[in-house]
Design an enzyme around this catalytic site. Structure first.
Site, mmCIF file in Angstrom:
data_model
loop_
_atom_site.group_PDB
_atom_site.id
_atom_site.type_symbol
_atom_site.label_atom_id
_atom_site.label_comp_id
_atom_site.label_asym_id
_atom_site.label_seq_id
_atom_site.Cartn_x
_atom_site.Cartn_y
_atom_site.Cartn_z
ATOM 1 N N ASN A 627 10.782 -29.273 20.195
ATOM 2 C CA ASN A 627 10.388 -28.882 21.545
ATOM 3 C C ASN A 627 11.016 -27.508 21.776
ATOM 4 O OD1 ASN A 627 10.679 -28.348 24.388
ATOM 5 N ND2 ASN A 627 10.223 -30.497 24.815
ATOM 6 N N GLU A 701 24.220 -26.900 17.693
ATOM 7 C CA GLU A 701 25.465 -26.158 17.534
ATOM 8 C C GLU A 701 25.249 -24.754 16.995
ATOM 9 O OE1 GLU A 701 26.828 -29.518 15.298
ATOM 10 O OE2 GLU A 701 28.623 -29.701 16.520
HETATM 11 MO MO1 MOS Z 1 29.461 -32.650 17.944
HETATM 12 S S1 MOS Z 1 31.242 -31.626 18.005
HETATM 13 O O1 MOS Z 1 29.501 -33.465 16.432
HETATM 14 O O2 MOS Z 1 29.325 -33.646 19.241
#
Ligand code: MOS
Length: 739
Positions: A627, A701
């Site tokens: 998305n 991340e």
């Molecule tokens: Mo992440 S730091 O694996 O929630």
């Protein structure tokens, strides 16, 4: 439909306040309230304890200390750390500031909190080890990093010899402070027992880990524990496991035979939630005049709590990044009397790339070479350490596309040469890389007679968009609208997933759902060709497709709703699974990562030294997007974490007492709206067919990885001051500001 920027399907519930978060759960009626009393010393023992006044206070139902708390089971090191037992109130020993020393449960929250203040504890403080720098001589190499996901060290060739022989070298030390995940929703638990069964509403990223931890701590079978977390207000790693509030609520609810609710205050989160350990890092680079690296070395020394085996993978992120024949990376840990460290968004990369990508900028400056060009020249043809090919890797494209869009050619190569009326302007950039993980996950998809689908998994949506991407994936795979897909998550009664963490949640759960849909299609097709009433009777089921609500084989087709009603009157379901990546051949044959390039423009006030971000741009390569809106949102959020790491975030330890001096969001600074510049995240669309069926990888991340270094490099470019101790604050810049 997969990839479309569908607005979050849970948005109306969140906006209208009907998405129930843990502390708002009332399912089992009026609860009692617990309040945790934290230790007032960093290391030592409880010398004297008097709970009489607390016990006599209005409304108090129970006061527990290590003297009368129920016995709990000790952790088994074989488990993944977040699923291990976590006993609390076990002894008079104090291992860190704020550690739970008492629990008070009362009729109201106010009574519990007031009575908690009456628990009288006297301590015998012992000398504690609180200072990472002072204890660095005691650093040791741990056997493994992060429960075995990464080796502690890697070594190829001879870095020292390459450093001695190279015309240009960089040997620098960088430090990063303690940083805390501070999600909007503090950890909370609502526990209610029925006989020997407990239902635990707890704010967690991984239902199965929470369930295992609770069952193991209490020494009861997992089947007796039901864990629910339908809505989670952010985690960032702090909710990978459950903390003291959950264990204590479950124990107290059992003892009192009434539901008990405990939520941590924001201030308690600075003590009872794991933090990103502070790091001291050394980066060495050797290069020829042409900028080609001959040596790359990254050594990280990280805080560890006594009794904890968590090691952040700080020195692992550079292993696949740049080509260099001579390489060395290692981790060392220093045990301190501080709360245990833990994963915080982009563990490893967030701090590791801050150092590596600052050092690369220092090398570019020393060589007189453009920092983008330096990185392009050192693009490795294969993974430089494992020597396997990369799956999809478009780092160079990210760098070049980013440079073009950002107007990188306007950067001045010589620092402190671009000014406006207010201050010095600087441009900086950095590469981004993040490991791709796959963990075992199962998802069930069910089709009812109406043709509508239900998706079930214990997977969580921690504000990331899981509900939405699962609806899209299943809608596309079944050939129905995503509006006709109901997604049910966050309940241990549903098939088990790896939860949300490590950027693996989206790809794990959508691939498992996709496989469930394929299995469903096969069941429908097999039933259709066997049914004389179906227009597909007798055809080859292998070519069956699902689109526009119809199952089709060649030119014959039939509405799915009719098929299900006739052949599966009570509905039909299938479970899809993905295996742990270590079990997948392609995960050994290829190096799987996500990539990106960050660009930042800052203005440093010529008088005060204040750094203002003017622009941030990230260009990312993360395989297929599930998305584009939720992915971009994740990337932008990550980039702002990078800004926090570069300029604001710092939880200093008072070295006399071993406590974090910052205890709230007025002192622990994170970027607020006014700190956010013009910011954009561009996604290079692609499909990584080595990763999984959908070719999707996670980006939760990736946005933070390297973002802080781009800002640090922009600050250097603006004023010629290189700050290597993060965050970059005014007092570190002022002495070196250009006149
Ligand atoms: Mo992440 S730091 O694996 O929630």
């Amino acid at each position: 439909m997969i990839g479309d920027p569908v607005p979050r399907i849970d948005a109306p519930k969140k906006v209208t306040g009907t998405a129930t978060y843990t502390a708002e759960v009332w399912d089992a009626g009026q609860p009692l309230y617990g309040w945790i009393v934290g230790a007032a010393i960093g290391h030592g023992r409880i010398a004297r304890l008097d709970t009489a006044r607390a016990e006599a206070a209005p409304g108090v139902q129970l006061v527990w200390t290590h003297r009368n708390a129920p016995k709990q089971h000790e952790p088994d090191a074989g488990q993944i750390s977040y699923a291990r037992a976590r006993p609390v109130l076990t002894s008079a020993e104090i291992r860190h500031h704020g550690e739970a020393v008492a629990l008070v449960v009362a009729t109201t929250l106010e009574e519990a909190r007031a009575a908690a203040a009456l628990v009288d504890v006297a301590y015998e403080a012992a000398d504690g080890h609180f200072d990472l720098a002072a204890r660095e001589a005691h650093a040791v190499e741990p056997p493994m990093v992060q429960s075995g996901l990464f080796a502690t060290r890697s070594k190829l060739g001879d870095v020292d010899a390459a450093m001695a022989a190279a015309p240009v070298t960089i040997d620098r030390r960088y430090t990063t402070p303690y940083e805390l995940a501070q999600p909007m929703e503090p950890p909370a638990c609502f526990a209610a027992w029925k006989g020997d069964q407990v239902t635990v509403h707890t704010s967690t990223q991984i239902i199965a880990a929470a369930r295992a931890r609770i069952a193991q701590t209490l020494g009861i079978p997992m089947e007796k524990v039901k864990v629910v977390a339908r809505y989670v207000g952010g985690g960032f790693g702090s909710k990978l496991g459950v903390q003291a509030e959950t264990i204590l609520a479950v124990l107290a609810a059992r003892a009192l035979a009434k539901p008990v609710k405990i939520a941590l205050s924001r201030q308690q989160m600075f003590q009872l939630v794991s933090q990103r350990p502070a790091s001291r890092q050394r980066v060495r680079l050797a290069a020829g005049r042409d900028g080609l690296l001959t040596a790359f070395a990254h050594e990280a020394t990280i805080q560890q709590a006594y009794g904890s085996d968590f090691v952040e993978q700080t020195a692992a992120c550079g292993r696949p990044l740049y080509a260099a024949a001579n390489r060395f990376t290692t981790h060392r840990v220093v045990s301190l009397h501080l709360p245990p460290g833990g994963d915080v968004r982009a563990p490893g990369e967030a701090t590791g790339l801050l150092a590596i990508e600052s050092a690369m900028d220092e090398l570019a400056h020393a060589l007189g070479l453009d920092p983008v060009e330096l990185r392009v020249r050192n693009e490795p043809p294969r993974d430089p350490e494992s020597n396997v090919p990369f799956s999809q890797r478009r780092l160079v494209e990210c760098l070049q596309e980013g440079a073009r869009r950002f107007g990188w050619q306007r950067r001045r190569a010589t620092p402190a040469t671009l000014r406006d009326a207010h201050g010095w302007i600087g441009y900086g950039m950095a590469s981004a890389i993040r490991t791709h993980f796959q963990l075992a996950t199962s998802v069930r998809v069910r089709l009812g007679p109406s043709g509508a689908a239900v998706v079930q998994s214990d997977m969580t949506d921690i504000g990331t968009g899981t509900y939405t991407i699962l609806a899209q994936t299943v809608g596309e795979a079944l050939g129905i609208s995503h509006h006709d897909v109901r997604v049910e998550l966050g309940d241990s009664d549903f098939p088990t997933s790896a939860g949300s963490g490590g950027s693996f949640g989206a790809a794990n759960s959508c691939n498992a759902a996709f496989r469930a849909c394929r299995a469903l299609r096969a069941r429908l097709a097999a039933a259709a060709v066997a049914d004389p009433l179906s227009p597909m009777h007798g055809l080859d089921p292998a070519g069956a497709t699902l689109a526009d609500g119809r199952l089709a084989i060649g030119h014959a087709s039939e509405p799915v709703a009719d098929l299900v009603t006739r052949l599966f009157p009570s509905g039909v379901d299938a479970i899809g699974d993905v295996a742990d990546g270590t079990a997948e051949p392609s995960y050994k044959a290829y190096a799987l990562n996500t990539y990106g390039a960050h660009f930042a423009e800052v203005r440093v006030d010529a008088v005060t030294g204040e750094v203002r971000l003017q622009r941030m741009l990230g260009v990312f390569d993360g395989g297929r997007m599930l998305n584009r809106a939720t992915a971009r949102s994740q990337l932008l959020g990550g980039m702002l974490w990078g800004a926090g790491g570069a300029l604001l975030e710092d939880a200093p330890v008072d070295p006399r007492y071993g406590s974090f001096a910052a205890r709230d969001l007025a002192q622990y600074l994170v970027p607020a709206h006014a700190d956010v510049p013009e910011i954009d995240a561009i996604i290079l669309e692609g499909v990584d067919d080595k990763a999984n069926d959908l070719g999707a990888k996670g980006v939760g991340e990736l946005g933070i990885c390297g973002a802080g270094a781009a800002i640090a490099n922009a600050v250097f470019n603006a004023v010629g001051v290189r700050v290597r101790d993060f965050p970059i604050t005014i007092e570190k810049l002022l002495p070196g500001l250009p006149r």
